[in-house]
Design an enzyme around this catalytic site. Structure first.
Site, PDB file in Angstrom:
ATOM      1  N   ASP A 669       1.306   2.056  -1.975  1.00  0.00           N
ATOM      2  CA  ASP A 669       0.390   1.423  -0.991  1.00  0.00           C
ATOM      3  C   ASP A 669      -0.206   0.188  -1.668  1.00  0.00           C
ATOM      4  O   ASP A 669      -0.650   0.236  -2.808  1.00  0.00           O
ATOM      5  CB  ASP A 669      -0.722   2.445  -0.631  1.00  0.00           C
ATOM      6  N   ILE A 670      -0.154  -0.942  -0.956  1.00  0.00           N
ATOM      7  CA  ILE A 670      -0.688  -2.181  -1.547  1.00  0.00           C
ATOM      8  C   ILE A 670      -2.220  -2.101  -1.573  1.00  0.00           C
ATOM      9  O   ILE A 670      -2.846  -1.706  -0.579  1.00  0.00           O
ATOM     10  CB  ILE A 670      -0.208  -3.400  -0.745  1.00  0.00           C
ATOM     11  N   GLU A 712       0.597  -0.707   5.214  1.00  0.00           N
ATOM     12  CA  GLU A 712       1.038  -1.247   3.932  1.00  0.00           C
ATOM     13  C   GLU A 712       1.519  -0.128   3.010  1.00  0.00           C
ATOM     14  O   GLU A 712       1.560  -0.275   1.814  1.00  0.00           O
ATOM     15  CB  GLU A 712      -0.100  -2.064   3.297  1.00  0.00           C
TER      16      GLU A 712
END
Ligand SMILES: Nc1nc2c(ncn2[C@@H]2O[C@H](COP(=O)(O)OP(=O)(O)OP(=O)(O)O)[C@@H](O)[C@H]2O)c(=O)[nH]1
Length: 789
Positions: A669-670, A712
């Site tokens: 996950d960004i 994301e």
């Protein structure tokens, strides 16, 4: 003779061998009989010659013996005369001198038992007894008168110089036969004075044993039987000793040779050697008269004869023949052995030759039968010369019903082969002849050609031709076996027409359409659309199969993913429809919906062909594929979307469990993405997402599955990777993102969670563990990797 009977050589051979054996036995008997007769004749002749010689010797010996006695007798009569016994009253001195002379004689000649002088009255005047080698002069007072004895009376009546010979008998003393037997022969001769007045006789008692011994000595080695008989046929000497002298003993059976062998005896009449034959054998005999004095006057004894008989008994003959034959048998045996071997060899050879001849006969018969079959059948035989115009030497008579010409028209030279070949086929025949000349075939089959019959019809001909070459290999003659195949050709043409018709109909169909042989997979019909699609318009060869045409491979379709419609129809005999991936003439993929329909044979039971039509559905399939892809892809990042990821994860878990292999799952996950959106705008955020995917995708394997989980968040399925590898991969990806320069945004980070599939995991459990690991990374400060084993 039938071929079957001809093919039974064993019986014939046995029969022949038996005949040979029988013949040999017969021949052996004949030869044996002939040889034996010859040997018998020879043996008999030999024994006869031997007998004759012996008889001559015996005769000679006895004659010599008696001649000596005669000579002695005449000597003694001389002595008596010289010593004065011819005086009317001989003096005592004369008697004494004579006695001394007689004694001296007796001492010297031991063959005489007594030597006596009897005066004209029959009184013994001189008598010397032999006395076993010690002769004694019998004193005067013991001398006796013999005036009445037969020898005196017989002799005194004889003329001077004549000799009396008594019968040969045994000495008798005082009325009894003296023992041991003393065979005796008395010889006497009258003694006359100068005036021929008889003054007495001189008598010699000759000891017959000497004569008999001479006889026995000569006959000792004679193999047959010997007899010495007196003039009446009584036995003096005989092989049976009991018979000897039996006439001297009144108590003995009074039989002689004359009684024992009357037939032979009857033939012993003449003097000289003669022979007689009876069942008892051969008798060689001689009647020998005791000789008289040199004056040849007959003796006083009419019966004074000896009969000499030599018998060659049958048993002796047989024995000698057997002995002779025994020498012949080995030679005879060898002869028959060789003869038998030669005959057996010849018989075997003859039988072999006979069998060969029968086989040849049989073959000839078969050839003749086949020839009859040919001549009676539809095939015409032509023997023609390889010369200009192709003149025909022989043509079978069944040419007439075929072409309407007679065989004579050809054989006379009126017609030739070239004159009946349809002109358009002459060139073909010439070329075929030239080809036959250059290769070494002994026969070949011509392509069908046409002959023109007498009524102008054109007949299709099937022709098998044999070639005959000379020593240089040039073809000199041809044998052609031709038959009319016009009906066949017509049927073929009709079929071709209907084939063309069908072809035309099929060609009107827009989709590629094929008629396929169900057994060979070969194409029997392909329409123009099929030729166009799969061959670029070129014609299709006869060997072409459906799979080679449309799939460009040598093996038929098979299996669930590539089902063969022919196979399906074989099983169900019902129409089948499948979708195949074909290749056109340029190798481009065509998806075709193949509709196959069975074509049955006349019985309606067996499928012989199928007709296939190929509908091109490439466009539909591609669209479908595109839609499917769209449904599985995240539009922003072009990786699998969550729905596809879910399906993939379930499949991968199932496969890993089946294979008992490791399966890893990474989630990232960004970090603070919201801020990126907020700071740079949503579009920049989108590009960051795309860039991040690009960074990750470069670093994972093709077999790894990258998917956007949502917003994301991303997932990576890593099959066949253990925990250490998964951790390394996650960490590497984290670092790569952190180090990447994102346009407009610069550096960003991402947090990672990773875990491995547990045996009792399902997708949900695995995702939950990974999610928790990621949560820990976030919670513990982000830009990190947490592994939950
Ligand atoms: N630009 C863009 N933004 C998106 C997209 N999908 C989701 N977002 C945004 O991503 C943000 C996610 O924010 P959060 O859930 O708070 O997470 P965060 O800000 O990254 O914080 P952490 O995850 O805790 O580091 C939201 O503001 C969404 O609107 C997208 O497709 N494009």
């Amino acid at each position: 003779m039938t071929p079957n009977s001809a093919m039974q050589p064993n019986h014939r051979l046995t029969h022949h061998l038996l005949l040979i054996l029988l013949g040999l036995m017969l021949l052996a008997s004949l030869i044996h009989w002939g040889l034996r007769a010859q040997v018998q004749e020879r043996v008999e002749q030999k024994l006869y010659d031997q007998s004759v010689t012996l008889l001559r010797q015996l005769n000679q010996q006895l004659q010599t013996d008696l001649k000596e006695v005669r000579s002695d007798l005449l000597y003694l009569t001389d002595q008596a005369r010289q010593n004065g016994l011819t005086q009317p009253q001989p003096s005592d001195q004369a008697i004494a001198r004579t006695s001394i002379a007689f004694k001296a004689f007796s001492k010297y000649k031991r063959r005489y038992d007594q030597v006596r002088f009897l005066d004209a009255e029959g009184m013994e005047r001189v008598r010397v007894n032999a006395n076993q080698g010690q002769p004694t002069i019998v004193p005067t007072d013991q001398l006796q008168s013999k005036a009445h004895r037969y020898y005196f009376t017989e002799t005194i009546g004889l003329p001077s110089g004549a000799i009396y010979t008594s019968p040969f008998d045994l000495n008798v003393e005082h009325g009894e036969v003296e023992l041991p037997l003393k065979p005796m022969l008395r010889l006497a001769s009258p003694v006359s004075d100068a005036q021929s007045n008889k003054r007495g006789i001189v008598i010699l008692n000759y000891l017959g044993r000497h004569l008999l011994n001479d006889f026995l000595a000569l006959t000792r080695d004679y193999p047959g039987r010997t007899y010495l008989l007196n003039s009446e046929g009584r036995y003096l000497l005989s092989p049976n000793k009991l018979q000897e002298w039996n006439f001297m003993f009144p108590d003995s059976p009074q039989v002689g040779f004359a009684q024992d062998h009357p037939l032979i005896w009857s033939q012993i009449t003449q003097r000289g050697i003669a022979s007689s034959r009876t069942a008892e054998g051969r008798f060689v005999h001689l009647r020998m008269r005791l000789p008289n004095s040199q004056s040849s006057l007959s003796s006083g004894c009419q019966n004074c004869e000896f009969v000499l008989i030599l018998q060659i008994p049958e048993s002796l003959l047989e024995t000698q023949i057997d002995q002779e034959m025994a020498h012949q048998y080995p030679l005879l045996g060898l002869f028959f052995l060789i003869l038998g071997a030669v005959l057996i060899f010849l018989t075997f050879n003859r039988e072999k030759r006979r069998l060969s001849e029968l086989q040849i006969q049989h073959l000839n018969q078969e050839i003749a039968d086949e020839r009859d079959l040919f001549i009676g059948g539809p095939t015409v035989v032509i023997h023609w010369r390889n010369e200009f115009g192709w003149p025909i030497d022989y043509i079978s008579s069944n040419v007439e019903p075929l072409l309407g010409y007679t065989a004579e028209e050809f054989q006379s030279g009126e017609l030739s082969l070239s004159s009946i070949v349809a002109p358009s086929y002459l060139q073909q025949l010439i070329q075929e002849n030239e080809a036959a000349q250059t290769d070494s075939r002994s026969w070949f089959e011509r392509k069908p050609y046409q002959l023109v019959s007498a009524d102008g019809r054109r007949l299709w001909i099937q022709d098998t031709t044999s070639v005959i070459r000379d020593s240089a290999g040039h073809i000199t003659h041809f044998y052609a076996y031709i038959s009319d195949i016009s009906p066949l050709k017509q049927a073929e043409e009709k079929l071709q027409r209907s084939h063309h018709y069908i072809q035309n109909v099929v060609d009107t169909i827009a989709d590629p359409t094929l008629v396929i042989n169900i057994d060979t997979y070969r194409l029997e019909i392909a329409n123009s659309a099929a030729r166009q699609t799969y061959c670029g318009g070129a014609s299709i060869d006869a060997e072409m199969t459906c799979h080679r045409l449309s799939h460009k491979r040598e093996v038929p379709c098979s299996g669930e993913h590539d089902p063969c419609p022919i196979e399906l129809i074989r099983k169900t005999k019902a129409p089948a429809r499948v979708i195949h991936k074909h290749f056109d003439s340029h190798g481009k993929v065509i998806y075709a919906e193949v509709s196959a329909t069975p074509i049955f044979d006349d019985t309606g039971e067996r499928v012989v062909q199928i007709i296939e039509s190929h509908r091109d559905i490439t466009h539909h399939v591609e669209m479908e594929q595109q839609l499917t892809q769209l449904a599985a892809t995240d539009r922003l990042t072009q990786v699998f979307n969550r729905m596809k990821f879910d399906d993939e994860l379930v499949e991968q878990i199932e496969w890993a469990k089946q294979q008992q292999s490791a399966l890893g799952l990474i989630m990232f996950d960004i970090d603070h993405f919201k801020r990126i959106n907020d700071n740079h705008g949503h579009d920049v955020g989108d590009r960051v997402l795309q860039e991040a995917v690009a960074v990750v995708q470069k670093r994972i394997r093709k077999s790894d599955v990258l998917a956007r989980w949502g917003g994301e968040e991303f997932m990576i399925i890593t099959p066949l990777a253990d925990l250490a590898v998964v951790e390394t991969v996650a960490e590497d990806l984290r670092k790569a993102i952190a180090q990447h320069q994102f346009p407009q945004v610069g550096r960003i980070t991402a947090s990672f969670g990773a875990s491995m599939l547990h045996p009792d995991d399902d997708a949900r459990a695995l995702i939950k563990r990974v999610d928790q690991a990621l949560y820990r990374s976030k919670r513990e400060g982000r830009n990190r990797t947490t592994v939950s084993p």
